[in-house]
Every structure is written in C-alpha cells, then in structure tokens.
Design a protein around this motif. Structure first.
Motif, PDB file in Angstrom:
ATOM      1  N   MET A   1       0.848  -1.185   0.000  1.00  0.00           N
ATOM      2  CA  MET A   1       0.000   0.000   0.000  1.00  0.00           C
ATOM      3  C   MET A   1       0.884   1.236   0.000  1.00  0.00           C
ATOM      4  O   MET A   1       2.077   1.146   0.328  1.00  0.00           O
ATOM      5  CB  MET A   1      -0.950   0.025   1.206  1.00  0.00           C
ATOM      6  N   VAL A   2       0.338   2.364  -0.401  1.00  0.00           N
ATOM      7  CA  VAL A   2       1.061   3.635  -0.371  1.00  0.00           C
ATOM      8  C   VAL A   2       0.167   4.681   0.268  1.00  0.00           C
ATOM      9  O   VAL A   2      -1.055   4.545   0.320  1.00  0.00           O
ATOM     10  CB  VAL A   2       1.485   4.092  -1.782  1.00  0.00           C
ATOM     11  N   GLY A   3       0.792   5.751   0.755  1.00  0.00           N
ATOM     12  CA  GLY A   3       0.036   6.853   1.321  1.00  0.00           C
ATOM     13  C   GLY A   3      -0.395   6.610   2.757  1.00  0.00           C
ATOM     14  O   GLY A   3      -0.179   5.541   3.322  1.00  0.00           O
ATOM     15  N   CYS A   4      -1.003   7.633   3.338  1.00  0.00           N
ATOM     16  CA  CYS A   4      -1.406   7.570   4.746  1.00  0.00           C
ATOM     17  C   CYS A   4      -2.552   8.531   4.990  1.00  0.00           C
ATOM     18  O   CYS A   4      -2.561   9.653   4.446  1.00  0.00           O
ATOM     19  CB  CYS A   4      -0.209   7.923   5.636  1.00  0.00           C
ATOM     20  N   ASP A   5      -3.505   8.113   5.817  1.00  0.00           N
ATOM     21  CA  ASP A   5      -4.668   8.942   6.150  1.00  0.00           C
ATOM     22  C   ASP A   5      -4.639   9.454   7.590  1.00  0.00           C
ATOM     23  O   ASP A   5      -5.641   9.991   8.069  1.00  0.00           O
ATOM     24  CB  ASP A   5      -5.964   8.129   5.952  1.00  0.00           C
TER      25      ASP A   5
ATOM     26  N   GLY B   1       0.402  11.184  -0.303  1.00  0.00           N
ATOM     27  CA  GLY B   1      -0.998  11.115  -0.662  1.00  0.00           C
ATOM     28  C   GLY B   1      -1.823  10.246   0.256  1.00  0.00           C
ATOM     29  O   GLY B   1      -1.325   9.698   1.238  1.00  0.00           O
ATOM     30  N   PRO B   2      -3.114  10.106  -0.040  1.00  0.00           N
ATOM     31  CA  PRO B   2      -4.001   9.281   0.787  1.00  0.00           C
ATOM     32  C   PRO B   2      -3.664   7.803   0.639  1.00  0.00           C
ATOM     33  O   PRO B   2      -2.991   7.388  -0.312  1.00  0.00           O
ATOM     34  CB  PRO B   2      -5.392   9.586   0.228  1.00  0.00           C
ATOM     35  N   GLN B   3      -4.161   7.022   1.584  1.00  0.00           N
ATOM     36  CA  GLN B   3      -3.880   5.585   1.546  1.00  0.00           C
ATOM     37  C   GLN B   3      -4.548   4.929   0.342  1.00  0.00           C
ATOM     38  O   GLN B   3      -5.718   5.159   0.044  1.00  0.00           O
ATOM     39  CB  GLN B   3      -4.391   4.914   2.816  1.00  0.00           C
ATOM     40  N   ARG B   4      -3.756   4.086  -0.356  1.00  0.00           N
ATOM     41  CA  ARG B   4      -4.268   3.280  -1.452  1.00  0.00           C
ATOM     42  C   ARG B   4      -3.663   1.886  -1.333  1.00  0.00           C
ATOM     43  O   ARG B   4      -2.439   1.735  -1.376  1.00  0.00           O
ATOM     44  CB  ARG B   4      -3.901   3.888  -2.804  1.00  0.00           C
ATOM     45  N   SER B   5      -4.526   0.895  -1.170  1.00  0.00           N
ATOM     46  CA  SER B   5      -4.073  -0.480  -0.992  1.00  0.00           C
ATOM     47  C   SER B   5      -3.955  -1.185  -2.343  1.00  0.00           C
ATOM     48  O   SER B   5      -4.779  -0.993  -3.232  1.00  0.00           O
ATOM     49  CB  SER B   5      -5.047  -1.259  -0.102  1.00  0.00           C
ATOM     50  N   ARG B   6      -2.948  -2.023  -2.443  1.00  0.00           N
ATOM     51  CA  ARG B   6      -2.712  -2.800  -3.658  1.00  0.00           C
ATOM     52  C   ARG B   6      -3.630  -4.030  -3.654  1.00  0.00           C
ATOM     53  O   ARG B   6      -3.880  -4.611  -2.583  1.00  0.00           O
ATOM     54  CB  ARG B   6      -1.251  -3.234  -3.690  1.00  0.00           C
ATOM     55  N   PRO B   7      -4.108  -4.474  -4.798  1.00  0.00           N
ATOM     56  CA  PRO B   7      -4.970  -5.662  -4.820  1.00  0.00           C
ATOM     57  C   PRO B   7      -4.295  -6.881  -4.199  1.00  0.00           C
ATOM     58  O   PRO B   7      -3.114  -7.157  -4.436  1.00  0.00           O
ATOM     59  CB  PRO B   7      -5.230  -5.870  -6.314  1.00  0.00           C
TER      60      PRO B   7
ATOM     61  N   GLY C   1      -6.208  -2.434   3.215  1.00  0.00           N
ATOM     62  CA  GLY C   1      -7.545  -2.873   2.821  1.00  0.00           C
ATOM     63  C   GLY C   1      -8.681  -1.992   3.283  1.00  0.00           C
ATOM     64  O   GLY C   1      -9.793  -2.100   2.753  1.00  0.00           O
ATOM     65  N   LEU C   2      -8.440  -1.090   4.238  1.00  0.00           N
ATOM     66  CA  LEU C   2      -9.529  -0.273   4.769  1.00  0.00           C
ATOM     67  C   LEU C   2     -10.084   0.679   3.719  1.00  0.00           C
ATOM     68  O   LEU C   2     -11.239   1.112   3.818  1.00  0.00           O
ATOM     69  CB  LEU C   2      -9.055   0.515   5.995  1.00  0.00           C
ATOM     70  N   ASP C   3      -9.280   1.013   2.712  1.00  0.00           N
ATOM     71  CA  ASP C   3      -9.720   1.926   1.656  1.00  0.00           C
ATOM     72  C   ASP C   3     -10.401   1.194   0.501  1.00  0.00           C
ATOM     73  O   ASP C   3     -10.886   1.838  -0.432  1.00  0.00           O
ATOM     74  CB  ASP C   3      -8.522   2.711   1.113  1.00  0.00           C
TER      75      ASP C   3
END
Length: 466
Positions: A165-169, A182-188, A218-220
């Motif tokens: 995942m990349v980013g953080c909220d 940037g915002p959190q984005r999880s990889r498949p 996965g929360l995103d």
C-alpha cells in the motif's frame, strides 16, 4: 543511457529505487558503474560518463532534505561540464518542492513523486531524446497505480521487499507523509500474493511487506476487502518462504487478528517495528497519534503473550513542541519497561504545512539535543544488554554472503537472525564451505553465538546447514 541512482530515507524509497533501476535495465539502459572508496563522496569526477543521475529523496525530517540540496549543489559542476547529462529528482522532496527545483538547479529536468514512479522510465527516455524538455509528474491517483514487474532484471537475493500500500490517512501533527505520499491506497490482494510467490520461486527466503501504515491495509478498498491479517497469513503460508516481516505499523490499527497471527504462523519473524514516538499521553495527544501509553502497553503484552520470544523496535521524537522534562522522563520510563531491541530517535523539526509547525511552544534545540543524547545512551545500554543474553545460544541465520572482514581461522560470512540482528558467522570447521552445491547467499545456518558486539552478534556455524 547510463544512469546512476542515489537513495535517501526509508525502506520504501529503497524499494522504489530498486524498481526503477530494474525497469530501466529491462528497457536496455545500463547502471553507471560508480565505485566509491571509504569515506569518498559522490563527485563530478566519480560520475564521469553518466547520462542521468536519479535521486530518490526524503523530506520526513529536515536533515535528509538539506542533504539533497547539498548534493545537488556539489553536482552542479558535472552538469555544467556535460550539458546533455541531466538529473531526475523523485520521492518526497520532489513532491514537496516540485518544479521549484528547476529554478534552483536548472540541470534537474524531471521531478516525480512516489505515486508517479510507474511513469518515470518513459519520462526519462523522452528527456534523453529531447534535451530541452522538462517533465513534472506529481499527481496523486485515486487508487493503487500498478507497476510492471521486472524481476528478471534483478540479481537473485534471499531478502525481498513487496509494497502492499502507499500513502497515509492519519495526519499526525508533525508528519508530512500524507502531503507528499498522498491518501492511503491499498494494492490488490491477488497482485501482492502473485509477486510474493514469484519472488520465492526466484530464490527469496525472506519477504518484508512495505507500507506507510500496513495495519490499515484494505480499509480503503471498501466492504468485503481482505484485511491485513488475512494477507499476512496467505503470504506466510507460501511454500519455500522461511521468514515474513512487515513495516511500518501504526499502533492504533494493530488488531487482535494480526497479534494472533504471530502466535500461529511460524514464518512470521518475532520482531516488530512498532513506532510509539513518545511515552507521554499529553504529547501523544498533541501529536495526534490516537492511542495512549496504556493502550500501547496492552499491545506489547498481547504480542508477548502470543509469541514469548517477541522483540520490538520503535521510533521516538524528542523535543516535540511543549514537551516538558516530565514528559521526557515518561518516555525514558517506557524504554525501561518495554526494553526495545533498538530504536530510531530524532529531534523534532518543523515540516512545512504540518499542524505542529504552527505550535508556539518550541523547545530550545540545545535542550532537545541533550534529551536525545540521554535517550540514545539509555537505549544503547539496553540494546547491548539484550545482545549479551544470546551468548551461548544457537540461532538460525539467513546468510547474505561473505563478511567485509575476514580472518585466518576460516571463512567469515554475514547474515541476519529471526530478530533481524546482524550475525557474523565463522566457519573454522568448513561446515558451510563444504556445501559446494549452492551459493552461500540464502542458506539457513544454525550458529552458536560466542560474542555480543555493540550492534551485532558473532558465532560459529554449528552442525549441518540447510
């Protein structure tokens, strides 16, 4: 094109840099052979022949950011003498400063953030073909941006890193990461598992899962998405994998399912990096960390109950705005209670745009440095004491290759144990050397520890290897 890469900052930057290197090699470009002697810095003379210098940068603290500017200043002479050569600046400083780098350093022709990394190879080739072109790649995507895999361009290694995942909220008050990553984005899930499987098939024995806050994986992705605990178990059970690690964890998102996995999945290494930042509830609240010291202790206790041999590393910020001596003493108390194996500790510095940068109760720099020195002295004492407890015990070491220093008593190799400690392995009986059917790198060797050094262990190969 011959390119040279330099990397500052976290393991995610190191991983990003390795991916870009592999992508460029796969496209027919070559790493520029830069050989630096002991204490030698990168210089125009050392760079001779390089068409492109790529910097992967960090701005989490002020010091690494200033190192980037200093390096660019030193390299200006090389680019003046080689006008067709150019520099690319990626990572957090590029995302933070953007095209302003072009004004300060005209030889910088590409700026790209971590989110735009997949576009960097093509951009570099465009710059090579068009000497007057400049490119800025600084947009954030709304979801995970896939990257082409180029594992065939990487030398086999027993350790591998996989971004999940990349980013953080979280927007902690001192932290610039949400702004520059940037915002959190999880990889498949399937993509991660596929990459891990192929890495193990290629010879990886240990995998580290990477993300700014892996516990929030996965929360995103919405309802029904796999959790981090489910991902951990799936990777841990891959045939051929010996060890699994992950970093970095936020305590507020570490849940019971992940804790249970440590007690049930033997592949999970018994070492966790769990950043606490401060031992004072008052400071933690001002930092926006959203947990208390009591909650943090409960996590430590639960993890040790699930895995009695569990060890921890952490991060500390000293001199946060408004931190009193009493607050700092609570941090020292926490160190004594948890007895961390190691800790990364820094003096607070303002980062642009953060809430803490606007706080008025700044701590005198000399006082912050004094607190940092006291904290590091205490942690060093504990770290050395913990290392001493392993003398006389046998640990399994994943070998990485020959140690830099050899002796006349037999081959000396280096590797890491399950707690991620460096172990220098002596082989006076030739137990390892006798295994001519495979490379030393990636072998698991039982080692009887006979010496604890300041930051590492040393011992002799014991019995058979596998």
């Amino acid at each position: 094109m011959q390119f040279h890469t330099m990397t500052f900052g976290c393991q995610m930057n190191v991983h990003d840099a390795a991916w870009l290197d592999r992508a460029l090699v796969a496209r027919g470009h070559a790493r520029h052979p830069v050989l630096l002697g002991p204490g030698e810095e990168l210089s125009p003379q050392v760079l001779a022949g390089a068409d492109c210098v790529i910097l992967h940068t960090c701005s989490v603290r002020e010091k690494p950011e200033q190192k980037v500017y200093s390096l660019l200043g030193r390299l200006a002479a090389y680019f003046r003498a080689n006008p067709r050569a150019f520099c690319a600046v990626g990572g957090c400083v590029a995302q933070q400063v953007g095209p302003e780098l072009w004004r300060r350093f005209p030889f910088v022709r590409l700026v790209f953030g971590g989110d735009s990394l997949p576009e960097a190879p093509e951009a570099l080739e465009r710059l090579l073909a068009h000497p007057r072109l400049r490119i800025s790649l600084l947009d954030f995507s709304e979801s995970w941006r896939p990257r082409e895999d180029h594992l065939e361009a990487a030398p086999p290694s027993p350790q591998a890193f996989v971004t999940i995942m990349v980013g953080c909220d979280n927007w902690c008050s001192y932290c610039i990461v949400p702004s520059v990553r940037g915002p959190q984005r999880s990889r498949p899930f399937a993509d991660i598992l596929d990459e891990c499987r192929r890495l193990v098939d290629a010879g990886a024995r240990e995998i580290t899962l990477l993300g700014q806050n892996v516990n929030a994986y996965g929360l995103d992705l919405g309802p029904g998405a796999s959790s981090f605990a489910e991902l951990l178990r799936a990777v841990a059970r891959l045939p051929g994998l010996v060890r699994l690690r992950f970093t970095t964890s936020h305590p507020k998102d570490l849940d019971e399912a992940v804790i249970a996995a440590f007690g049930e999945e033997s592949t999970l290494a018994p070492m966790l990096h769990l950043p606490v930042q401060s031992g004072s509830d008052r400071v933690l609240e001002a930092m926006g960390r959203r947990y208390t010291v009591a909650h943090y202790h409960k996590l430590i206790d639960a993890l040790r109950a699930a895995r009695p041999d569990m060890a921890f590393s952490t991060d500390f910020i000293v001199g946060f705005p408004g931190e009193t001596e009493a607050d700092f003493q609570e941090t020292l108390d926490l160190i004594r209670q948890v007895r961390y194996a190691s800790a990364f500790s820094f003096c607070y510095t303002d980062r642009p745009g953060t809430k803490a940068s606007a706080m008025l109760e700044k701590i005198d720099p000399a006082q912050s440095l004094d607190r940092l020195a006291r904290l590091q002295a205490l942690q060093q004492e504990i770290s050395e004491s913990r290392l001493e407890t392993f003398v006389g015990h046998t640990v399994e070491v994943l070998l990485e290759g020959p140690a830099r220093r050899q002796d006349t008593a037999g081959l000396v190799l280096t590797g890491r144990d399950a707690w991620n400690r460096v172990v220098n392995v002596h082989d006076p009986e030739g137990l390892i050397r006798a295994r001519q059917d495979r490379s030393f790198s990636g072998m698991m060797v039982p080692v009887r520890i006979d010496a604890a050094l300041k930051h590492s262990l040393a011992g002799k190969a014991a019995g058979a290897t596998w």
